[in-house]
Write a protein that holds these residues in place. Structure first.
Motif, PDB file in Angstrom:
ATOM      1  N   LYS A 340       4.982  -9.871  -9.795  1.00 34.85           N
ATOM      2  CA  LYS A 340       5.989  -9.986  -8.813  1.00 34.85           C
ATOM      3  C   LYS A 340       6.058 -11.093  -7.959  1.00 34.85           C
ATOM      4  CE  LYS A 340       7.151  -7.341  -4.504  1.00 34.85           C
ATOM      5  NZ  LYS A 340       6.663  -6.195  -3.411  1.00 34.85           N
ATOM      6  N   PRO A 341       7.169 -11.820  -8.050  1.00 38.95           N
ATOM      7  CA  PRO A 341       8.420 -11.324  -8.572  1.00 38.95           C
ATOM      8  C   PRO A 341       8.447 -11.387 -10.097  1.00 38.95           C
ATOM      9  CG  PRO A 341       8.391 -13.594  -7.799  1.00 38.95           C
ATOM     10  CD  PRO A 341       7.308 -13.160  -7.532  1.00 38.95           C
ATOM     11  N   ILE A 365      10.369 -29.863  -2.923  1.00 40.60           N
ATOM     12  CA  ILE A 365       9.674 -28.812  -2.433  1.00 40.60           C
ATOM     13  C   ILE A 365       8.801 -28.099  -3.623  1.00 40.60           C
ATOM     14  CG2 ILE A 365      10.124 -26.391  -1.316  1.00 40.60           C
ATOM     15  CD1 ILE A 365      12.721 -27.390  -0.514  1.00 40.60           C
ATOM     16  N   LYS A 366       7.603 -27.729  -3.191  1.00 36.58           N
ATOM     17  CA  LYS A 366       6.619 -27.184  -4.239  1.00 36.58           C
ATOM     18  C   LYS A 366       6.022 -26.008  -3.503  1.00 36.58           C
ATOM     19  CE  LYS A 366       6.630 -30.936  -6.615  1.00 36.58           C
ATOM     20  NZ  LYS A 366       7.296 -31.295  -7.814  1.00 36.58           N
ATOM     21  N   ALA A 367       6.301 -24.921  -4.696  1.00 40.07           N
ATOM     22  CA  ALA A 367       5.835 -23.666  -4.250  1.00 40.07           C
ATOM     23  C   ALA A 367       4.561 -23.198  -5.196  1.00 40.07           C
ATOM     24  CB  ALA A 367       6.847 -22.390  -4.424  1.00 40.07           C
ATOM     25  N   ILE A 368       3.309 -23.111  -4.732  1.00 38.99           N
ATOM     26  CA  ILE A 368       2.065 -22.962  -5.486  1.00 38.99           C
ATOM     27  C   ILE A 368       1.161 -21.796  -5.047  1.00 38.99           C
ATOM     28  CG2 ILE A 368      -0.066 -24.349  -5.913  1.00 38.99           C
ATOM     29  CD1 ILE A 368       1.507 -27.029  -4.909  1.00 38.99           C
ATOM     30  N   ILE A 369       0.620 -21.198  -6.220  1.00 40.96           N
ATOM     31  CA  ILE A 369      -0.323 -20.115  -6.243  1.00 40.96           C
ATOM     32  C   ILE A 369      -1.697 -20.744  -6.746  1.00 40.96           C
ATOM     33  CG2 ILE A 369       1.263 -18.114  -5.972  1.00 40.96           C
ATOM     34  CD1 ILE A 369       0.646 -17.720  -8.885  1.00 40.96           C
ATOM     35  N   ASP A 370      -2.779 -20.263  -6.246  1.00 39.74           N
ATOM     36  CA  ASP A 370      -4.160 -20.875  -6.758  1.00 39.74           C
ATOM     37  C   ASP A 370      -4.631 -19.899  -7.327  1.00 39.74           C
ATOM     38  OD1 ASP A 370      -6.494 -21.816  -7.437  1.00 39.74           O
ATOM     39  OD2 ASP A 370      -7.238 -22.096  -5.183  1.00 39.74           O
ATOM     40  N   LEU A 374     -10.283 -15.830 -10.658  1.00 39.42           N
ATOM     41  CA  LEU A 374      -9.774 -14.581 -10.360  1.00 39.42           C
ATOM     42  C   LEU A 374     -10.410 -13.759 -11.556  1.00 39.42           C
ATOM     43  CD1 LEU A 374      -5.858 -15.118  -9.863  1.00 39.42           C
ATOM     44  CD2 LEU A 374      -7.589 -14.537  -8.191  1.00 39.42           C
ATOM     45  N   ASP A 375     -10.760 -12.486 -11.125  1.00 39.97           N
ATOM     46  CA  ASP A 375     -11.385 -11.677 -11.898  1.00 39.97           C
ATOM     47  C   ASP A 375     -10.206 -10.710 -12.683  1.00 39.97           C
ATOM     48  OD1 ASP A 375     -13.997 -12.255 -11.179  1.00 39.97           O
ATOM     49  OD2 ASP A 375     -13.878 -10.822  -9.591  1.00 39.97           O
ATOM     50  N   GLU A 376     -10.682 -10.021 -13.778  1.00 39.81           N
ATOM     51  CA  GLU A 376      -9.601  -9.040 -14.250  1.00 39.81           C
ATOM     52  C   GLU A 376      -8.948  -7.942 -13.399  1.00 39.81           C
ATOM     53  OE1 GLU A 376     -11.022  -7.255 -17.657  1.00 39.81           O
ATOM     54  OE2 GLU A 376     -11.614  -9.129 -18.916  1.00 39.81           O
ATOM     55  N   GLY A 377      -7.799  -7.807 -13.366  1.00 43.99           N
ATOM     56  CA  GLY A 377      -7.076  -6.640 -12.599  1.00 43.99           C
ATOM     57  C   GLY A 377      -5.964  -7.419 -11.766  1.00 43.99           C
ATOM     58  N   GLU A 378      -5.275  -6.678 -10.683  1.00 44.96           N
ATOM     59  CA  GLU A 378      -4.327  -7.268 -10.355  1.00 44.96           C
ATOM     60  C   GLU A 378      -4.641  -7.908  -8.840  1.00 44.96           C
ATOM     61  OE1 GLU A 378       0.013  -5.078 -10.419  1.00 44.96           O
ATOM     62  OE2 GLU A 378      -1.129  -4.394  -8.765  1.00 44.96           O
ATOM     63  N   HIS A 379      -3.969  -9.029  -8.332  1.00 42.96           N
ATOM     64  CA  HIS A 379      -4.346  -9.682  -7.193  1.00 42.96           C
ATOM     65  C   HIS A 379      -3.060 -10.154  -6.426  1.00 42.96           C
ATOM     66  CE1 HIS A 379      -8.489 -10.131  -8.681  1.00 42.96           C
ATOM     67  NE2 HIS A 379      -7.978 -10.312  -9.919  1.00 42.96           N
ATOM     68  N   LYS A 380      -3.189 -10.214  -5.281  1.00 44.68           N
ATOM     69  CA  LYS A 380      -1.935 -10.699  -4.156  1.00 44.68           C
ATOM     70  C   LYS A 380      -2.543 -12.221  -3.724  1.00 44.68           C
ATOM     71  CE  LYS A 380       0.403  -6.670  -2.553  1.00 44.68           C
ATOM     72  NZ  LYS A 380       0.872  -6.069  -1.067  1.00 44.68           N
ATOM     73  N   ILE A 381      -1.781 -13.142  -4.124  1.00 50.01           N
ATOM     74  CA  ILE A 381      -2.150 -14.398  -3.979  1.00 50.01           C
ATOM     75  C   ILE A 381      -1.183 -15.041  -2.959  1.00 50.01           C
ATOM     76  CG2 ILE A 381      -2.598 -16.663  -5.020  1.00 50.01           C
ATOM     77  CD1 ILE A 381      -3.321 -15.231  -7.521  1.00 50.01           C
ATOM     78  N   GLU A 382      -1.657 -15.751  -2.010  1.00 51.68           N
ATOM     79  CA  GLU A 382      -0.560 -16.414  -1.005  1.00 51.68           C
ATOM     80  C   GLU A 382       0.105 -17.546  -1.756  1.00 51.68           C
ATOM     81  OE1 GLU A 382      -0.826 -18.823   3.164  1.00 51.68           O
ATOM     82  OE2 GLU A 382      -2.927 -18.096   2.291  1.00 51.68           O
ATOM     83  N   LEU A 383       1.266 -17.462  -1.189  1.00 57.40           N
ATOM     84  CA  LEU A 383       2.298 -18.710  -1.866  1.00 57.40           C
ATOM     85  C   LEU A 383       2.339 -19.774  -0.732  1.00 57.40           C
ATOM     86  CD1 LEU A 383       4.201 -19.569  -3.900  1.00 57.40           C
ATOM     87  CD2 LEU A 383       6.121 -18.428  -2.652  1.00 57.40           C
ATOM     88  N   VAL A 384       1.756 -20.887  -1.524  1.00 55.03           N
ATOM     89  CA  VAL A 384       1.622 -22.041  -0.532  1.00 55.03           C
ATOM     90  C   VAL A 384       2.857 -23.024  -0.815  1.00 55.03           C
ATOM     91  CG1 VAL A 384       0.353 -24.106   0.174  1.00 55.03           C
ATOM     92  CG2 VAL A 384      -0.856 -21.853  -0.525  1.00 55.03           C
ATOM     93  N   LYS A 398       5.785 -14.086   1.039  1.00 53.12           N
ATOM     94  CA  LYS A 398       4.517 -14.727   1.200  1.00 53.12           C
ATOM     95  C   LYS A 398       3.467 -14.718   0.220  1.00 53.12           C
ATOM     96  CE  LYS A 398       5.128 -14.781   6.586  1.00 53.12           C
ATOM     97  NZ  LYS A 398       4.422 -14.441   7.658  1.00 53.12           N
ATOM     98  N   ASN A 399       3.524 -13.492  -0.502  1.00 52.62           N
ATOM     99  CA  ASN A 399       2.601 -13.431  -1.578  1.00 52.62           C
ATOM    100  C   ASN A 399       3.094 -13.055  -2.822  1.00 52.62           C
ATOM    101  OD1 ASN A 399      -0.140 -13.103   0.132  1.00 52.62           O
ATOM    102  ND2 ASN A 399       0.980 -11.750   1.122  1.00 52.62           N
ATOM    103  N   VAL A 400       2.389 -13.547  -3.988  1.00 46.99           N
ATOM    104  CA  VAL A 400       2.877 -13.134  -5.338  1.00 46.99           C
ATOM    105  C   VAL A 400       1.692 -12.416  -5.895  1.00 46.99           C
ATOM    106  CG1 VAL A 400       3.140 -14.542  -7.728  1.00 46.99           C
ATOM    107  CG2 VAL A 400       3.867 -15.545  -5.316  1.00 46.99           C
ATOM    108  N   THR A 401       2.019 -11.349  -6.624  1.00 48.30           N
ATOM    109  CA  THR A 401       1.096 -10.443  -7.480  1.00 48.30           C
ATOM    110  C   THR A 401       1.001 -10.903  -8.846  1.00 48.30           C
ATOM    111  OG1 THR A 401       2.024  -8.558  -5.967  1.00 48.30           O
ATOM    112  CG2 THR A 401       0.865  -8.082  -8.118  1.00 48.30           C
ATOM    113  N   VAL A 402      -0.234 -11.023  -9.144  1.00 49.42           N
ATOM    114  CA  VAL A 402      -0.481 -11.429 -10.615  1.00 49.42           C
ATOM    115  C   VAL A 402      -1.381 -10.310 -11.276  1.00 49.42           C
ATOM    116  CG1 VAL A 402      -0.318 -13.945 -10.027  1.00 49.42           C
ATOM    117  CG2 VAL A 402      -2.393 -12.802  -9.788  1.00 49.42           C
TER     118      VAL A 402
END
Length: 405
Positions: A340-341, A365-370, A374-384, A398-402
Motif C-alpha cells: 500500500k499503495p 522532491i524526494k519521497a523515502i521509506i527506511d 525490518l523483520d519478516e511480516g507486514e510493516h507500516k513505515i513513515e513516508l519521509v 503519511k505511511n507506506v505498508t510493506v
C-alpha cells in the motif's frame, strides 16, 4: 485736307479751343496750389501732431479741487523745420488751464500754452473745456485687502491673514465726491500662489456704492501688502483596499506599505480626515509577488507629496506534484514488497511563496521509506518527504505498508 488748313475760319476755331483749354488748366492749378497753401502755408513749413500731451492744472490746490480736466490733449505745431524739430524732440513747452482766478462753480476755460516759439503756430484740441471747481476736502479711510482668484490656489495651500501698511490713507477731493466713497481697496491676485507675499507694493482703488471707480487723490497712492501662505498637514493611517479574487492556486499572504502618510489641505478639511486609502487593487490581475505602485484615493481638497504609494504584495502558491517515486533507503535481506499503495508512487502538495513554488521542479522532491532492520511480516513505515527548505511538502498519505518475506 490742305484746303481745310488753308481756311481762316478753321484756324480761328482751333485757336479758340486751345485758348479755352489753357485757361482751364491754369485756373485748376492755381486753385490746387491755394488749397495746399491753406494746409501748409509756405514751402519750407512743416506740421507735427503730438498726441497725448499732458495737460497741467494751475489752481489753488489748498482750497479747491477741479473735475472735468482731461489728462492729455492733442497739440499740432506748424512752422519751419529748423525751429519745429527741436521743440518736438525736447517737448520743453507746457499746456495748461489756469484756474487760479476762478471760484467755485462750473466754468468754460481755454487751454493755454507757454514756451512755444513765436515762429511756430500751435493748435490745441480741444480748444476749451468745461470744468467744475469745488471746495477741497480730505478724509481718512481704512484700506481693505481683496484677495482675487482664491479658488485657483493650489490644493493643500491656505492663506493666512493679510497685513497692510499703512492701514489708512487720506483721500483728497471735493466734499460731494468724498461722500460717495464706499470702498477703499487693494487687490492681490493669488492664482497658483505657493509662497508668501512679503511687502508687495499695491495701488489703491476707490469705489462708490455701485462699484464705479472714483477719480480722487490718494495719499499715499499705494500701500505694502503681505499675505502668508501656509501648507497645513496631518499624518494619518494608510489603508490598502482590494477587490476581486486571486487566480487559482495563489493566496494572499501579506500587503506591505507605509503605515502612515502625510497629507495636506485646509485645516477645516484636515480635521475631518481619519485615514487615506488606496484605490482598490484588483487581485484578479495580480499574478505574482512584486512591488506595485498603487494610486491613492484622496478626498476632495486633500493631496500628498506623491499621488501613488508602493505596495509590496506577497503571495503564496499551492501546487500538486503527482507520481513522485517512493524511494527505499537501508539494507534488508528479505524479499520486500510495497502493498500500500499499489504503485510505489505518491502525490505531494507543495506550499510556499509563488516565487519558490515557481522554481520548484519534480526532481527536487524526494519521497523515502527506511526499510533497514525490518523483520519478516507486514510493516507500516513513515513516508519521509524531502525538498527545498523554503517550501512545505505534504504527501497524500503519511505511511507506506510493506511486506517482508
Amino acid at each position: 485736307m490742305d484746303k481745310l488748313f488753308q481756311s481762316k475760319w478753321f484756324i480761328r476755331v482751333i485757336s479758340l479751343v486751345f485758348a479755352v483749354t489753357l485757361y482751364l488748366f491754369v485756373t485748376v492749378e492755381t486753385d490746387t496750389a491755394q488749397n495746399e497753401s491753406r494746409v501748409i502755408p509756405g514751402i519750407s513749413n512743416e506740421v507735427q501732431v503730438l498726441e497725448d500731451v499732458p495737460l497741467d492744472i494751475r489752481i489753488d490746490a489748498d482750497q479747491y479741487v477741479v473735475s472735468g480736466v482731461p489728462e492729455h490733449v492733442k497739440v499740432s505745431l506748424e512752422g519751419k523745420t529748423s525751429v519745429l524739430t527741436p521743440i518736438v524732440r525736447q517737448r520743453n513747452f507746457s499746456v495748461f488751464v489756469d484756474l487760479r482766478d476762478l471760484g467755485e462753480g462750473e466754468h468754460t476755460v481755454e487751454i493755454e500754452y507757454e514756451n512755444i516759439p513765436e515762429e511756430l503756430t500751435a493748435y490745441i484740441e480741444p480748444k476749451t473745456i468745461d470744468v467744475n471747481i469745488e471746495k477741497r476736502a480730505a478724509k481718512e479711510f481704512n484700506v481693505s485687502v481683496d484677495l482675487v482668484n482664491t479658488d485657483s490656489l493650489p490644493i493643500g495651500y491656505e492663506l493666512g491673514e493679510p497685513e497692510i501698511s499703512p492701514g489708512t490713507v487720506t483721500i483728497i477731493s471735493s466734499e460731494s465726491v468724498i461722500e460717495q466713497i464706499a470702498m477703499v481697496k487693494v487687490f492681490v491676485d493669488v492664482t497658483d500662489l505657493k509662497e508668501s507675499i512679503r511687502n508687495r507694493e499695491v495701488p489703491i482703488s476707490v469705489y462708490d456704492i455701485q462699484g464705479n471707480d472714483l477719480n480722487v487723490r490718494v495719499e499715499p497712492a499705494s500701500v505694502t501688502v503681505s499675505v502668508p501662505v501656509e501648507r497645513p498637514s496631518k499624518t494619518v493611517p494608510l489603508t490598502i483596499k482590494t477587490k476581486g479574487e486571486l487566480p487559482e492556486g495563489l493566496k494572499l499572504e501579506k500587503l506591505e506599505a507605509e503605515q502612515e502618510i502625510e497629507v495636506f489641505g485646509k485645516r477645516e478639511i484636515l480635521s475631518q480626515i481619519k485615514e487615506i486609502t488606496t484605490k482598490e487593487i484588483d487581485l484578479s490581475k495580480i499574478e505574482k509577488s512584486d512591488m506595485y505602485e498603487i494610486d491613492l484615493d484622496f478626498p476632495e481638497g486633500i493631496i500628498a507629496n506623491d499621488d501613488m504609494v508602493e505596495v509590496n504584495i506577497l503571495l503564496s502558491e499551492t501546487k500538486l506534484f503527482e507520481d513522485i517515486p517512493i524511494e527505499q533507503e537501508g539494507d534488508n535481506s528479505g524479499n520486500l514488497t510495497i502493498t500500500k499503495p499499489k504503485e510505489p508512487l505518491v502525490n505531494i502538495i507543495a506550499r510556499g511563496s509563488d516565487t519558490d513554488i515557481g522554481a520548484l521542479k519534480k526532481e527536487d522532491i524526494k519521497a523515502i521509506i527506511d526499510i533497514g532492520a525490518l523483520d519478516e511480516g507486514e510493516h507500516k513505515i513513515e513516508l519521509v518527504v524531502n525538498g527545498p527548505d523554503n517550501v512545505t511538502l505534504e504527501p497524500e498519505f503519511k505511511n507506506v505498508t510493506v511486506k517482508v518475506e
